[in-house]
Write a protein that holds these residues in place. Structure first.
Motif, PDB file in Angstrom:
ATOM      1  N   THR A  59      -6.120   1.954  -2.907  1.00  0.00           N
ATOM      2  CA  THR A  59      -5.634   0.549  -2.333  1.00  0.00           C
ATOM      3  C   THR A  59      -4.688   0.983  -1.294  1.00  0.00           C
ATOM      4  OG1 THR A  59      -3.899   0.667  -4.185  1.00  0.00           O
ATOM      5  CG2 THR A  59      -5.695  -0.487  -4.603  1.00  0.00           C
ATOM      6  N   ALA A 109      -6.569   2.528   2.618  1.00  0.00           N
ATOM      7  CA  ALA A 109      -7.517   2.597   1.371  1.00  0.00           C
ATOM      8  C   ALA A 109      -8.533   3.673   1.094  1.00  0.00           C
ATOM      9  CB  ALA A 109      -7.871   1.346   0.927  1.00  0.00           C
ATOM     10  N   ALA A 151      -8.544  -2.948  -1.132  1.00  0.00           N
ATOM     11  CA  ALA A 151      -9.070  -1.981  -2.539  1.00  0.00           C
ATOM     12  C   ALA A 151     -10.327  -1.781  -2.241  1.00  0.00           C
ATOM     13  CB  ALA A 151      -8.951  -3.248  -3.541  1.00  0.00           C
ATOM     14  N   PRO A 207      -3.279  -8.562  -5.000  1.00  0.00           N
ATOM     15  CA  PRO A 207      -3.602  -6.947  -4.643  1.00  0.00           C
ATOM     16  C   PRO A 207      -2.553  -6.229  -4.094  1.00  0.00           C
ATOM     17  CG  PRO A 207      -4.462  -8.430  -3.031  1.00  0.00           C
ATOM     18  CD  PRO A 207      -4.082  -9.406  -4.211  1.00  0.00           C
ATOM     19  N   ASP A 210      -1.583  -2.952  -5.948  1.00  0.00           N
ATOM     20  CA  ASP A 210      -1.483  -1.739  -4.935  1.00  0.00           C
ATOM     21  C   ASP A 210      -0.017  -0.918  -5.474  1.00  0.00           C
ATOM     22  OD1 ASP A 210      -1.543   0.488  -2.932  1.00  0.00           O
ATOM     23  OD2 ASP A 210      -0.298  -0.929  -1.738  1.00  0.00           O
TER      24      ASP A 210
END
Length: 322
Positions: A9, A63, A166, A284, A288
């Motif tokens: 991520t 990522a 991600a 997200p 992360d």
């Protein structure tokens, strides 16, 4: 279980950091009062002309580095945003792929579901991986600063910009999605929406059509419904979940959501105070942050639960592998 693994991520925030204090002073508001009401101290705004594809590609590069992969390894790329990409068509996902030099090795398409976009994409990605199409990249870019103006203070004081990515791939033993619940209630009155400028022939901004209290009531019910549903699927209680990552529209709403769900602050990863309301990027970014800064044990259960305009809502329960 849908066997899949979060391989990497990354988050990218635009360079310009904007404080609630400077916005309040510019509009003749009391800074401390606005910080208290919104629960937001800072947010980041992208420079005019910023390419969503370029910003998303940078998040994806980071990522991929975290996952130890090359762009050519990808087999699917999902681009998520709440209010349209760089162009109305074709998909901005194509431009993200082009930024990374990807040609002919994976498909790429856009997905839009308001603030629920990431969870919807996570579900699509997990099912792709489970059926042999892997790895899959999710790229979320929200440029909320393009949808606001000082003339409408409600969104102006909360919206921020962000990009996050991600990457999901094949799972280790016992790893993956152990429950997923999604629903929609389009019968609710429009709460937060953006008119289509192709229809109105005008420059459009985000509109808040109902009071904050009404938004909070609808959101709380939706989040509770999604949480109960996914826990029933997994035959677990909320107490057996290690981390809860809810949508974070503002600081006050985050506190309300935590209280409604009955989750103590130690199991939540707050980010809204620093990044503002960033739509589908909210969950997200907290994911992360969790994976980078917290001790996530093997076998830990992560509950990601969200709600978006529409009204769309849902939850994903993910188990970390050993």
């Amino acid at each position: 279980m849908l066997p899949s693994r979060i391989l990497g991520t990354a988050t990218v925030l635009p360079e310009r950091r904007v404080t609630t204090e400077e916005l309040a002073q510019a509009l003749g508001r009391e800074p401390s009062e606005m910080e208290r009401k919104t629960g937001i101290r800072t947010r980041h705004w992208a420079a005019p002309g910023t390419s969503m594809a370029a910003l998303g590609a940078e998040a994806l590069r980071r990522a991929l580095a975290a996952a130890g992969l090359e762009a050519r390894d990808l087999r699917r790329l999902l681009f998520v945003t709440s209010a349209g990409g760089d162009v109305l068509g074709p998909a901005t996902a194509n431009r993200v792929a082009a930024e990374l030099g990807i040609a002919g090795s994976c498909d790429a398409f856009d997905l839009s579901n308001a603030c629920m976009g990431f969870l919807s994409a996570f579900d699509v990605a997990s099912r792709s991986v489970a059926t042999g199409l892997a790895p899959v990249a999710i790229v979320v870019v929200e440029l909320g600063s393009r949808l606001i103006s000082p003339e409408d203070p409600r969104p102006y004081f909360v919206f921020g910009d962000a990009a996050v990515s991600a990457i999901l791939g094949p799972a280790r033993a016992g790893e993956g999605v152990v429950g997923a619940a999604f629903a929609n209630d389009g019968t609710q009155p429009q709460d937060v929406w953006v008119p289509n400028p192709m229809v109105t022939r005008a420059m459009e901004r985000v509109r808040f059509e109902v009071p904050n209290q009404r938004i909070a009531e609808v959101a709380s019910r939706a989040l509770m419904t999604a949480t109960r549903s996914v826990l029933e699927q997994a035959r677990l209680t909320l107490g057996e979940v290690d981390w809860v990552l809810p949508h974070q529209p503002n600081g006050s709403m985050l506190q309300l959501i935590a209280g409604t769900l009955g989750v103590e602050s130690a199991r939540i990863v707050p980010v809204v105070e620093e990044v503002g309301s960033v739509g589908a990027a909210s969950i997200p970014i907290s994911l992360d942050r969790l994976l980078r800064t917290r001790p996530v044990r093997p076998g830990a259960r992560l509950l990601m639960v969200g709600v978006g305009a529409g009204v769309s809502y849902g939850a994903v329960l993910y188990r970390v592998g050993g």
